[in-house]
Scaffold this motif. Structure first.
Motif, PDB file in Angstrom:
ATOM      1  N   GLN A 171     -23.760  18.192 -35.477  1.00 49.12           N
ATOM      2  CA  GLN A 171     -23.489  18.072 -34.040  1.00 49.12           C
ATOM      3  C   GLN A 171     -22.049  18.435 -33.718  1.00 49.12           C
ATOM      4  O   GLN A 171     -21.760  19.032 -32.678  1.00 49.12           O
ATOM      5  CB  GLN A 171     -23.797  16.641 -33.580  1.00 49.12           C
ATOM      6  CG  GLN A 171     -25.280  16.264 -33.682  1.00 49.12           C
ATOM      7  CD  GLN A 171     -26.158  17.213 -32.885  1.00 49.12           C
ATOM      8  OE1 GLN A 171     -25.803  17.630 -31.756  1.00 49.12           O
ATOM      9  NE2 GLN A 171     -27.306  17.567 -33.465  1.00 49.12           N
ATOM     10  N   GLN A 172     -21.136  18.097 -34.632  1.00 47.05           N
ATOM     11  CA  GLN A 172     -19.748  18.463 -34.407  1.00 47.05           C
ATOM     12  C   GLN A 172     -19.575  19.980 -34.417  1.00 47.05           C
ATOM     13  O   GLN A 172     -18.793  20.533 -33.652  1.00 47.05           O
ATOM     14  CB  GLN A 172     -18.847  17.845 -35.486  1.00 47.05           C
ATOM     15  CG  GLN A 172     -18.738  16.328 -35.392  1.00 47.05           C
ATOM     16  CD  GLN A 172     -17.872  15.763 -36.496  1.00 47.05           C
ATOM     17  OE1 GLN A 172     -18.395  15.345 -37.524  1.00 47.05           O
ATOM     18  NE2 GLN A 172     -16.570  15.745 -36.281  1.00 47.05           N
ATOM     19  N   LEU A 173     -20.284  20.652 -35.311  1.00 48.64           N
ATOM     20  CA  LEU A 173     -20.200  22.105 -35.382  1.00 48.64           C
ATOM     21  C   LEU A 173     -20.773  22.764 -34.127  1.00 48.64           C
ATOM     22  O   LEU A 173     -20.249  23.778 -33.638  1.00 48.64           O
ATOM     23  CB  LEU A 173     -20.933  22.620 -36.624  1.00 48.64           C
ATOM     24  CG  LEU A 173     -20.329  22.222 -37.969  1.00 48.64           C
ATOM     25  CD1 LEU A 173     -21.243  22.670 -39.108  1.00 48.64           C
ATOM     26  CD2 LEU A 173     -18.952  22.827 -38.139  1.00 48.64           C
ATOM     27  N   ILE A 174     -21.884  22.167 -33.662  1.00 52.69           N
ATOM     28  CA  ILE A 174     -22.491  22.739 -32.453  1.00 52.69           C
ATOM     29  C   ILE A 174     -21.527  22.629 -31.262  1.00 52.69           C
ATOM     30  O   ILE A 174     -21.402  23.556 -30.439  1.00 52.69           O
ATOM     31  CB  ILE A 174     -23.820  22.022 -32.140  1.00 52.69           C
ATOM     32  CG1 ILE A 174     -24.858  22.335 -33.240  1.00 52.69           C
ATOM     33  CG2 ILE A 174     -24.365  22.432 -30.780  1.00 52.69           C
ATOM     34  CD1 ILE A 174     -26.141  21.568 -33.115  1.00 52.69           C
ATOM     35  N   ALA A 175     -20.777  21.506 -31.177  1.00 53.93           N
ATOM     36  CA  ALA A 175     -19.866  21.278 -30.040  1.00 53.93           C
ATOM     37  C   ALA A 175     -18.467  21.814 -30.279  1.00 53.93           C
ATOM     38  O   ALA A 175     -17.586  21.716 -29.411  1.00 53.93           O
ATOM     39  CB  ALA A 175     -19.795  19.777 -29.753  1.00 53.93           C
ATOM     40  N   LEU A 176     -18.230  22.394 -31.435  1.00 55.21           N
ATOM     41  CA  LEU A 176     -16.877  22.844 -31.778  1.00 55.21           C
ATOM     42  C   LEU A 176     -16.462  24.030 -30.910  1.00 55.21           C
ATOM     43  O   LEU A 176     -17.209  24.982 -30.720  1.00 55.21           O
ATOM     44  CB  LEU A 176     -16.840  23.243 -33.253  1.00 55.21           C
ATOM     45  CG  LEU A 176     -15.477  23.667 -33.798  1.00 55.21           C
ATOM     46  CD1 LEU A 176     -14.508  22.491 -33.788  1.00 55.21           C
ATOM     47  CD2 LEU A 176     -15.627  24.218 -35.222  1.00 55.21           C
ATOM     48  N   GLU A 177     -15.222  23.925 -30.418  1.00 56.33           N
ATOM     49  CA  GLU A 177     -14.655  24.996 -29.603  1.00 56.33           C
ATOM     50  C   GLU A 177     -13.571  25.716 -30.415  1.00 56.33           C
ATOM     51  O   GLU A 177     -12.832  25.083 -31.165  1.00 56.33           O
ATOM     52  CB  GLU A 177     -14.032  24.419 -28.322  1.00 56.33           C
ATOM     53  CG  GLU A 177     -15.037  23.763 -27.378  1.00 56.33           C
ATOM     54  CD  GLU A 177     -16.000  24.773 -26.760  1.00 56.33           C
ATOM     55  OE1 GLU A 177     -15.645  25.975 -26.714  1.00 56.33           O
ATOM     56  OE2 GLU A 177     -17.126  24.366 -26.365  1.00 56.33           O
ATOM     57  N   PRO A 178     -13.449  27.020 -30.261  1.00 56.45           N
ATOM     58  CA  PRO A 178     -12.416  27.753 -30.983  1.00 56.45           C
ATOM     59  C   PRO A 178     -11.020  27.486 -30.411  1.00 56.45           C
ATOM     60  O   PRO A 178     -10.887  26.983 -29.300  1.00 56.45           O
ATOM     61  CB  PRO A 178     -12.819  29.211 -30.774  1.00 56.45           C
ATOM     62  CG  PRO A 178     -13.577  29.218 -29.480  1.00 56.45           C
ATOM     63  CD  PRO A 178     -14.297  27.899 -29.403  1.00 56.45           C
ATOM     64  N   GLY A 179      -9.998  27.787 -31.228  1.00 55.49           N
ATOM     65  CA  GLY A 179      -8.628  27.672 -30.762  1.00 55.49           C
ATOM     66  C   GLY A 179      -7.770  26.726 -31.564  1.00 55.49           C
ATOM     67  O   GLY A 179      -6.553  26.684 -31.383  1.00 55.49           O
ATOM     68  N   ASP A 180      -8.345  25.957 -32.489  1.00 59.06           N
ATOM     69  CA  ASP A 180      -7.534  25.010 -33.281  1.00 59.06           C
ATOM     70  C   ASP A 180      -7.949  25.075 -34.744  1.00 59.06           C
ATOM     71  O   ASP A 180      -8.764  24.274 -35.220  1.00 59.06           O
ATOM     72  CB  ASP A 180      -7.705  23.598 -32.741  1.00 59.06           C
ATOM     73  CG  ASP A 180      -6.765  22.608 -33.453  1.00 59.06           C
ATOM     74  OD1 ASP A 180      -5.920  23.058 -34.257  1.00 59.06           O
ATOM     75  OD2 ASP A 180      -6.902  21.383 -33.230  1.00 59.06           O
TER      76      ASP A 180
END
Length: 383
Positions: free
Chosen positions: A121-130
């Motif tokens: 679930q964390q991967l699905i919600a992960l946003e790029p940039g960090d």
């Protein structure tokens, strides 16, 4: 005493030898298991583990690229699914069941798989940039820990495989030892069986009551002489009045009398004469005719019974009816020799006992019309 000890040794070795053979089979099976484990760990398991490391490294790389903005979310999730399937393959594939032989390996991989599942679930919600965020750092640490653990586990010098290698060497030494033990015990068993067989044959060749040669020895010796076409004269000795002594005085006295007779006849044994007991009150003497000798065996046989014997305080006069046959002069086989000697022995009994009668030719019976049968006696009277 020696025969009893030999039988005990034989019996003991009969039980020990199968146990050693079973031990060798068990040791060979254990050796094969260890060898298979070592071989498989360097082949199938190692390949699967390397593939897992590769896919894990690729997933971390894709995750880092996505976090840095150099890859899209679908590429990262695709690699995540590939890593997921790699874990599933390793943990459920029956072909690498030997993975359980490595302490902690299955548990460590399962633990890593549980972690990978937990971050979906964390991967699905992960946003790029960090690219330095905690999730990426944690995945990296987990990956590096797994690589170190598996590299150590599947090295030939690792603790688990080293134990297997040492166990294999120990099993080889044990098998060599057991093989040597079986060879040694087999030799001892063969020796014990040979000794027991020799002892039993010796017992079979001797009469248990009198100690002289037995009927078995007599038959064998007669067959050997006939097969070799060696001339001999056979004497059948039957005691006169033995049944009356045995019945009235008891079997113990009868046995003593047989021993006395055997002792006297045994005195005839030598280079040209052999004595045996045929059974009951019948004895046999074989006189070799292959070499000329001047001793009158017929007279010696009669002299053996001239002196009375004292049994249990009582004096008994003994005599014998003796019939003889000669090979190959009168007989052509062992059965003919025995029949002719037996015929002669019964003839001397009918003539008054206590004598020797030699079979010289077959009995001829002639029958004419209107007349009775006439017999030509085929004997010569001994001295």
């Amino acid at each position: 005493m020696g025969n009893c000890r030999s039988r005990k040794i034989t019996s003991l070795l009969t039980y020990i030898t199968p146990l050693l053979i079973i031990s060798i089979l068990i040791a060979v099976a254990a050796l094969k298991r260890n060898s298979d484990t070592i071989a498989n760990s360097q082949n199938e398991a190692a390949w699967y583990v390397l593939q897992l490391n590769k896919e894990y490294a690729e997933f971390h790389h894709q995750l880092h690229r996505y976090a840095s903005g150099n890859s899209d979310h679908n590429d990262m999730m695709l690699q995540y699914e590939i890593l997921w399937s790699r874990f599933t393959t390793i943990l459920t594939n029956t072909h690498i069941s030997h993975l359980y032989h490595f302490d902690g390996a299955y548990h460590q991989i399962s633990k890593q798989f549980a972690y990978i599942q937990s971050i979906e679930q964390q991967l699905i919600a992960l946003e790029p940039g960090d690219p330095e965020q905690a999730l990426i750092t944690q995945v990296k640490e987990r990956y590096e820990n797994l690589v170190v653990f598996l590299s150590h586990k599947f090295r030939l010098s690792s603790g688990d495989l080293l134990k297997r290698v040492e166990a294999t060497q120990t099993m080889k030494l044990l098998i060599y030892f057991l093989l040597c033990a079986i060879v040694l015990l087999g030799g001892i068993l063969f020796w014990a069986l040979w000794r027991e067989s020799t002892s039993m044959r010796k017992l079979a060749m001797s009469d248990t009551l009198t100690g002289i040669h037995s009927r078995l020895w007599l038959n064998n010796h007669l067959n050997e002489l006939v097969d070799a076409q060696q001339p001999f004269r056979f004497y059948l000795v039957d005691l006169d009045g033995f049944k009356q002594i045995n019945d009235t005085q008891g079997h113990h006295i009868g046995d003593q009398l047989l021993k006395v007779v055997a002792t006297r006849l045994a005195a005839l044994s030598g280079e040209h004469y052999h004595v045996a007991r045929m059974g009951g009150d019948e004895f046999a003497v074989i006189e070799s005719l292959s070499v000329q000798h001047e001793i009158n065996i017929s007279q010696k046989l009669l002299n053996s019974f001239q002196q009375p014997t004292v049994l249990n305080g009582r004096t008994f006069a003994i005599s014998a009816s003796i019939g003889s046959s000669e090979f190959p002069l009168n007989a052509s086989s062992v059965s003919e020799v025995l029949q002719q000697a037996d015929f002669a022995m019964y003839e001397i009994k009918q003539q008054g006992k206590n004598g020797v009668l030699h079979f010289t030719s077959p009995t001829i019976q002639t029958t004419k019309p209107g007349s009775t049968s006439s017999k030509v006696k085929p004997f010569s009277r001994g001295i």
